[in-house]
Design a protein around this motif. Structure first.
Motif, mmCIF file in Angstrom:
data_model
loop_
_atom_site.group_PDB
_atom_site.id
_atom_site.type_symbol
_atom_site.label_atom_id
_atom_site.label_comp_id
_atom_site.label_asym_id
_atom_site.label_seq_id
_atom_site.Cartn_x
_atom_site.Cartn_y
_atom_site.Cartn_z
ATOM 1 N N THR A 1 0.829 -1.202 0.000
ATOM 2 C CA THR A 1 0.000 0.000 0.000
ATOM 3 C C THR A 1 0.864 1.252 0.000
ATOM 4 O OG1 THR A 1 -0.101 0.042 2.426
ATOM 5 C CG2 THR A 1 -1.825 -1.189 1.270
ATOM 6 N N GLU A 2 0.247 2.328 -0.458
ATOM 7 C CA GLU A 2 0.880 3.648 -0.439
ATOM 8 C C GLU A 2 -0.195 4.650 -0.033
ATOM 9 O OE1 GLU A 2 4.209 6.031 -0.728
ATOM 10 O OE2 GLU A 2 4.114 3.883 -1.167
ATOM 11 N N THR B 1 -5.619 5.740 0.322
ATOM 12 C CA THR B 1 -4.732 4.586 0.261
ATOM 13 C C THR B 1 -4.820 3.931 -1.107
ATOM 14 O OG1 THR B 1 -4.991 4.160 2.628
ATOM 15 C CG2 THR B 1 -4.159 2.351 1.293
ATOM 16 N N TRP C 1 9.152 -1.399 -6.465
ATOM 17 C CA TRP C 1 8.256 -0.320 -6.833
ATOM 18 C C TRP C 1 7.057 -0.878 -7.599
ATOM 19 C CZ3 TRP C 1 9.622 4.244 -4.756
ATOM 20 C CH2 TRP C 1 10.954 4.405 -4.380
#
Length: 251
Positions: A71-72, A79, A90
């Motif tokens: 998650t980012e 989110t 990445w």
């Protein structure tokens, strides 16, 4: 498009739980989509609008705990989710994912990956244990027939070959049925009825052979009775017994 082994090996076994949305549904949708990031709403729209955002988020949390996705979180508390590819730290663009897929396909052995799959491991382990019963049936059943019948001589091919053929045929048949249909063939379940019915047909066939070879019953009459009874049973089984059987749902 099937999931790569590094994903499928981490997913829980599919026990046909009665649920609208599984972890596999979610990760398959993400893997087949040509985008690196996903919000909960985007995944919900691609899956099934009838499934709530809470359910989608719960499945995403499960996948996050297994390390399949990552998650980012942005500054406004939004989110985003992305597939946690082991080859990259990445999120991958569609072009990057295609490049890794091509590289993996060139070095991957499909047969080896098939036998390394957890589901295949489980099936082989369970059916090899179950094959002990088939081995006993072949050894004792054919021994009775050979010692009691004058039409079946005691040779290496009958004493050893027939029990081995029986064991191999039943074991390979059960493994093939489970791999093709996805059924567990466990007792106390709908799939277990298939196992009981097949076992009954095999045992009935054994006794039909016993009556013909040992007790000298008329081959055509005995075979006809066996086939008629077997066909009648499976018709009743398909139309009456199986539809009325309520398999318990495991939560």
């Amino acid at each position: 498009m099937s999931l790569p082994p590094w994903v499928s090996e981490q997913l829980p076994e599919d026990r046909r739980v009665n649920t609208k949305l599984t972890q596999q549904h979610v990760i398959e949708t993400m893997y087949q989509s040509d985008r690196p990031f996903f919000s909960v709403q985007q995944i919900q729209q691609r899956l099934n609008p009838d499934v709530s955002k809470v359910t989608v988020r719960n499945r995403l949390d499960d996948l996050d705990e297994r390390g399949i996705i990552a998650t980012e979180t942005l500054a406004d508390s939004l989110t985003l989710y992305y597939i946690n590819h082991p080859e990259s730290e990445w999120p991958l663009s569609p072009e990057g994912k295609q490049a890794l897929n091509r590289e993996s396909a060139e070095t991957r052995n499909p047969l080896r990956e098939f036998f390394r799959h957890p589901r295949v491991h489980l099936i082989f382990r369970e059916e090899l244990l179950r094959s002990i019963a088939w081995a006993g049936l072949g050894l004792f059943g054919w021994a009775i027939l050979i010692t009691s019948s004058g039409q079946l001589p005691a040779t290496v091919w009958t004493v050893v070959g027939l029990p081995i053929l029986t064991w191999v045929s039943l074991t390979v048949g059960m493994i093939g049925i489970r791999l093709i249909t996805g059924n567990d063939l466990q007792v106390q379940s709908r799939e277990g009825l298939h196992l009981i019915s097949i076992s009954g047909a095999v045992l009935a066939g054994f006794w039909a052979v016993f009556l013909i070879l040992v007790l000298d019953w008329a081959p055509l009459l005995t075979s006809g009775l066996y086939l008629s009874a077997t066909i009648t049973y499976f018709v009743v089984y398909k139309r009456v017994i199986f539809p009325r059987f309520d398999a318990p749902i495991e939560n």
